[in-house]
Design a protein around this motif. Structure first.
Motif, PDB file in Angstrom:
ATOM      1  N   GLY A  88       0.237 -35.755  98.620  1.00  0.00           N
ATOM      2  CA  GLY A  88       0.050 -34.365  98.234  1.00  0.00           C
ATOM      3  C   GLY A  88       0.474 -34.096  96.802  1.00  0.00           C
ATOM      4  O   GLY A  88       0.981 -34.969  96.104  1.00  0.00           O
ATOM      5  N   ILE A  89       0.260 -32.861  96.377  1.00  0.00           N
ATOM      6  CA  ILE A  89       0.668 -32.432  95.046  1.00  0.00           C
ATOM      7  C   ILE A  89       1.681 -31.307  95.177  1.00  0.00           C
ATOM      8  O   ILE A  89       1.712 -30.597  96.185  1.00  0.00           O
ATOM      9  CB  ILE A  89      -0.530 -32.011  94.180  1.00  0.00           C
ATOM     10  CG1 ILE A  89      -1.319 -30.875  94.812  1.00  0.00           C
ATOM     11  CG2 ILE A  89      -1.435 -33.193  93.912  1.00  0.00           C
ATOM     12  CD1 ILE A  89      -2.459 -30.364  93.953  1.00  0.00           C
ATOM     13  N   ILE A  90       2.518 -31.170  94.155  1.00  0.00           N
ATOM     14  CA  ILE A  90       3.565 -30.151  94.169  1.00  0.00           C
ATOM     15  C   ILE A  90       3.537 -29.344  92.874  1.00  0.00           C
ATOM     16  O   ILE A  90       2.942 -29.773  91.881  1.00  0.00           O
ATOM     17  CB  ILE A  90       4.964 -30.787  94.319  1.00  0.00           C
ATOM     18  CG1 ILE A  90       5.276 -31.706  93.136  1.00  0.00           C
ATOM     19  CG2 ILE A  90       5.091 -31.520  95.649  1.00  0.00           C
ATOM     20  CD1 ILE A  90       6.733 -32.109  93.013  1.00  0.00           C
ATOM     21  N   LEU A  91       4.166 -28.198  92.896  1.00  0.00           N
ATOM     22  CA  LEU A  91       4.456 -27.419  91.690  1.00  0.00           C
ATOM     23  C   LEU A  91       5.951 -27.502  91.461  1.00  0.00           C
ATOM     24  O   LEU A  91       6.732 -27.434  92.408  1.00  0.00           O
ATOM     25  CB  LEU A  91       4.060 -25.955  91.870  1.00  0.00           C
ATOM     26  CG  LEU A  91       2.575 -25.649  91.915  1.00  0.00           C
ATOM     27  CD1 LEU A  91       2.363 -24.161  92.203  1.00  0.00           C
ATOM     28  CD2 LEU A  91       1.897 -26.020  90.614  1.00  0.00           C
ATOM     29  N   TYR A  92       6.354 -27.659  90.198  1.00  0.00           N
ATOM     30  CA  TYR A  92       7.775 -27.710  89.897  1.00  0.00           C
ATOM     31  C   TYR A  92       8.033 -26.949  88.599  1.00  0.00           C
ATOM     32  O   TYR A  92       7.209 -26.946  87.690  1.00  0.00           O
ATOM     33  CB  TYR A  92       8.277 -29.160  89.797  1.00  0.00           C
ATOM     34  CG  TYR A  92       7.591 -29.975  88.727  1.00  0.00           C
ATOM     35  CD1 TYR A  92       8.136 -30.068  87.447  1.00  0.00           C
ATOM     36  CD2 TYR A  92       6.401 -30.650  88.981  1.00  0.00           C
ATOM     37  CE1 TYR A  92       7.514 -30.810  86.465  1.00  0.00           C
ATOM     38  CE2 TYR A  92       5.785 -31.390  88.007  1.00  0.00           C
ATOM     39  CZ  TYR A  92       6.340 -31.468  86.743  1.00  0.00           C
ATOM     40  OH  TYR A  92       5.723 -32.191  85.766  1.00  0.00           O
ATOM     41  N   PRO A  93       9.176 -26.282  88.517  1.00  0.00           N
ATOM     42  CA  PRO A  93       9.473 -25.498  87.317  1.00  0.00           C
ATOM     43  C   PRO A  93       9.945 -26.393  86.167  1.00  0.00           C
ATOM     44  O   PRO A  93      10.636 -27.385  86.387  1.00  0.00           O
ATOM     45  CB  PRO A  93      10.600 -24.572  87.777  1.00  0.00           C
ATOM     46  CG  PRO A  93      11.278 -25.333  88.868  1.00  0.00           C
ATOM     47  CD  PRO A  93      10.194 -26.131  89.547  1.00  0.00           C
TER      48      PRO A  93
ATOM     49  N   ILE B 285       2.518 -29.459  87.500  1.00  0.00           N
ATOM     50  CA  ILE B 285       1.824 -29.930  88.689  1.00  0.00           C
ATOM     51  C   ILE B 285       2.151 -31.410  88.807  1.00  0.00           C
ATOM     52  O   ILE B 285       1.970 -32.166  87.858  1.00  0.00           O
ATOM     53  CB  ILE B 285       0.302 -29.729  88.580  1.00  0.00           C
ATOM     54  CG1 ILE B 285      -0.026 -28.250  88.379  1.00  0.00           C
ATOM     55  CG2 ILE B 285      -0.406 -30.288  89.814  1.00  0.00           C
ATOM     56  CD1 ILE B 285      -1.476 -27.984  88.037  1.00  0.00           C
ATOM     57  N   GLY B 286       2.650 -31.821  89.961  1.00  0.00           N
ATOM     58  CA  GLY B 286       3.081 -33.194  90.110  1.00  0.00           C
ATOM     59  C   GLY B 286       2.505 -33.881  91.323  1.00  0.00           C
ATOM     60  O   GLY B 286       2.093 -33.238  92.285  1.00  0.00           O
ATOM     61  N   CYS B 287       2.480 -35.210  91.248  1.00  0.00           N
ATOM     62  CA  CYS B 287       2.045 -36.048  92.354  1.00  0.00           C
ATOM     63  C   CYS B 287       2.603 -37.445  92.123  1.00  0.00           C
ATOM     64  O   CYS B 287       3.211 -37.725  91.088  1.00  0.00           O
ATOM     65  CB  CYS B 287       0.525 -36.077  92.467  1.00  0.00           C
ATOM     66  SG  CYS B 287      -0.310 -37.021  91.176  1.00  0.00           S
ATOM     67  N   ASP B 288       2.362 -38.326  93.067  1.00  0.00           N
ATOM     68  CA  ASP B 288       2.713 -39.732  92.909  1.00  0.00           C
ATOM     69  C   ASP B 288       1.678 -40.353  91.986  1.00  0.00           C
ATOM     70  O   ASP B 288       0.523 -40.526  92.361  1.00  0.00           O
ATOM     71  CB  ASP B 288       2.714 -40.420  94.277  1.00  0.00           C
ATOM     72  CG  ASP B 288       2.935 -41.915  94.215  1.00  0.00           C
ATOM     73  OD1 ASP B 288       3.072 -42.473  93.099  1.00  0.00           O
ATOM     74  OD2 ASP B 288       2.975 -42.544  95.283  1.00  0.00           O
ATOM     75  N   ALA B 289       2.076 -40.695  90.778  1.00  0.00           N
ATOM     76  CA  ALA B 289       1.140 -41.208  89.779  1.00  0.00           C
ATOM     77  C   ALA B 289       0.560 -42.562  90.153  1.00  0.00           C
ATOM     78  O   ALA B 289      -0.417 -43.001  89.552  1.00  0.00           O
ATOM     79  CB  ALA B 289       1.824 -41.294  88.417  1.00  0.00           C
ATOM     80  N   THR B 290       1.125 -43.225  91.152  1.00  0.00           N
ATOM     81  CA  THR B 290       0.587 -44.512  91.602  1.00  0.00           C
ATOM     82  C   THR B 290      -0.435 -44.350  92.718  1.00  0.00           C
ATOM     83  O   THR B 290      -0.997 -45.335  93.186  1.00  0.00           O
ATOM     84  CB  THR B 290       1.713 -45.450  92.085  1.00  0.00           C
ATOM     85  OG1 THR B 290       2.336 -44.892  93.242  1.00  0.00           O
ATOM     86  CG2 THR B 290       2.756 -45.672  91.001  1.00  0.00           C
ATOM     87  N   ASN B 291      -0.680 -43.121  93.136  1.00  0.00           N
ATOM     88  CA  ASN B 291      -1.628 -42.835  94.212  1.00  0.00           C
ATOM     89  C   ASN B 291      -2.902 -42.250  93.600  1.00  0.00           C
ATOM     90  O   ASN B 291      -2.921 -41.100  93.162  1.00  0.00           O
ATOM     91  CB  ASN B 291      -0.996 -41.853  95.202  1.00  0.00           C
ATOM     92  CG  ASN B 291      -1.887 -41.535  96.366  1.00  0.00           C
ATOM     93  OD1 ASN B 291      -3.100 -41.397  96.232  1.00  0.00           O
ATOM     94  ND2 ASN B 291      -1.288 -41.389  97.527  1.00  0.00           N
ATOM     95  N   GLU B 292      -3.971 -43.050  93.537  1.00  0.00           N
ATOM     96  CA  GLU B 292      -5.203 -42.614  92.879  1.00  0.00           C
ATOM     97  C   GLU B 292      -5.774 -41.332  93.465  1.00  0.00           C
ATOM     98  O   GLU B 292      -6.269 -40.472  92.740  1.00  0.00           O
ATOM     99  CB  GLU B 292      -6.261 -43.711  92.942  1.00  0.00           C
ATOM    100  CG  GLU B 292      -6.031 -44.826  91.954  1.00  0.00           C
ATOM    101  CD  GLU B 292      -7.194 -45.799  91.913  1.00  0.00           C
ATOM    102  OE1 GLU B 292      -8.345 -45.349  91.721  1.00  0.00           O
ATOM    103  OE2 GLU B 292      -6.933 -46.993  92.091  1.00  0.00           O
TER     104      GLU B 292
ATOM    105  N   GLN C  70      -6.328 -37.815  91.507  1.00  0.00           N
ATOM    106  CA  GLN C  70      -7.638 -37.168  91.493  1.00  0.00           C
ATOM    107  C   GLN C  70      -7.528 -35.709  91.939  1.00  0.00           C
ATOM    108  O   GLN C  70      -8.210 -34.843  91.394  1.00  0.00           O
ATOM    109  CB  GLN C  70      -8.632 -37.929  92.377  1.00  0.00           C
ATOM    110  CG  GLN C  70     -10.052 -37.463  92.227  1.00  0.00           C
ATOM    111  CD  GLN C  70     -10.571 -37.595  90.801  1.00  0.00           C
ATOM    112  OE1 GLN C  70     -10.323 -38.579  90.123  1.00  0.00           O
ATOM    113  NE2 GLN C  70     -11.280 -36.594  90.341  1.00  0.00           N
ATOM    114  N   LYS C  71      -6.666 -35.424  92.907  1.00  0.00           N
ATOM    115  CA  LYS C  71      -6.453 -34.035  93.351  1.00  0.00           C
ATOM    116  C   LYS C  71      -5.960 -33.172  92.198  1.00  0.00           C
ATOM    117  O   LYS C  71      -6.371 -32.025  92.053  1.00  0.00           O
ATOM    118  CB  LYS C  71      -5.434 -33.983  94.493  1.00  0.00           C
ATOM    119  CG  LYS C  71      -5.941 -34.487  95.809  1.00  0.00           C
ATOM    120  CD  LYS C  71      -4.829 -34.393  96.850  1.00  0.00           C
ATOM    121  CE  LYS C  71      -5.178 -35.079  98.136  1.00  0.00           C
ATOM    122  NZ  LYS C  71      -4.079 -35.016  99.110  1.00  0.00           N
ATOM    123  N   VAL C  72      -5.061 -33.719  91.378  1.00  0.00           N
ATOM    124  CA  VAL C  72      -4.541 -32.960  90.232  1.00  0.00           C
ATOM    125  C   VAL C  72      -5.661 -32.692  89.232  1.00  0.00           C
ATOM    126  O   VAL C  72      -5.812 -31.573  88.744  1.00  0.00           O
ATOM    127  CB  VAL C  72      -3.363 -33.689  89.559  1.00  0.00           C
ATOM    128  CG1 VAL C  72      -2.931 -32.968  88.288  1.00  0.00           C
ATOM    129  CG2 VAL C  72      -2.185 -33.806  90.519  1.00  0.00           C
TER     130      VAL C  72
END
Length: 71
Positions: free
Chosen positions: A16-21, A28-35, A39-41
């Motif tokens: 999944g993706i998250i929002l962080y301050p 907008i964040g995600c696991d950068a090792t997960n293609e 792509q969702k970002v």
């Protein structure tokens, strides 16, 4: 705050993706090792996939795990 961090980690681990301050905006964040997560970002931001994004890590020592050609 520990629960929030734990939940964010669970979400990213599941693709999944998250929002962080940040200091000035929300990131907008995600696991950068997960293609698929990356792509969702790109889709969320309506950004062409040939444009780079930042990758954050907790230490410069970990860079060699993800980057093959460092100056």
């Amino acid at each position: 705050m520990t629960e929030d961090i734990q939940k964010a980690c669970e979400i990213m681990h599941a693709g999944g993706i998250i929002l962080y301050p940040t200091d000035t905006i929300w990131g907008i964040g995600c696991d950068a090792t997960n293609e698929k997560a990356v792509q969702k970002v790109y889709e969320l931001k309506k950004r062409m996939d040939n444009k780079a994004m930042l990758v954050l890590t907790d230490s410069s020592a970990k860079l060699s795990m993800y980057v093959s050609d460092m100056p």
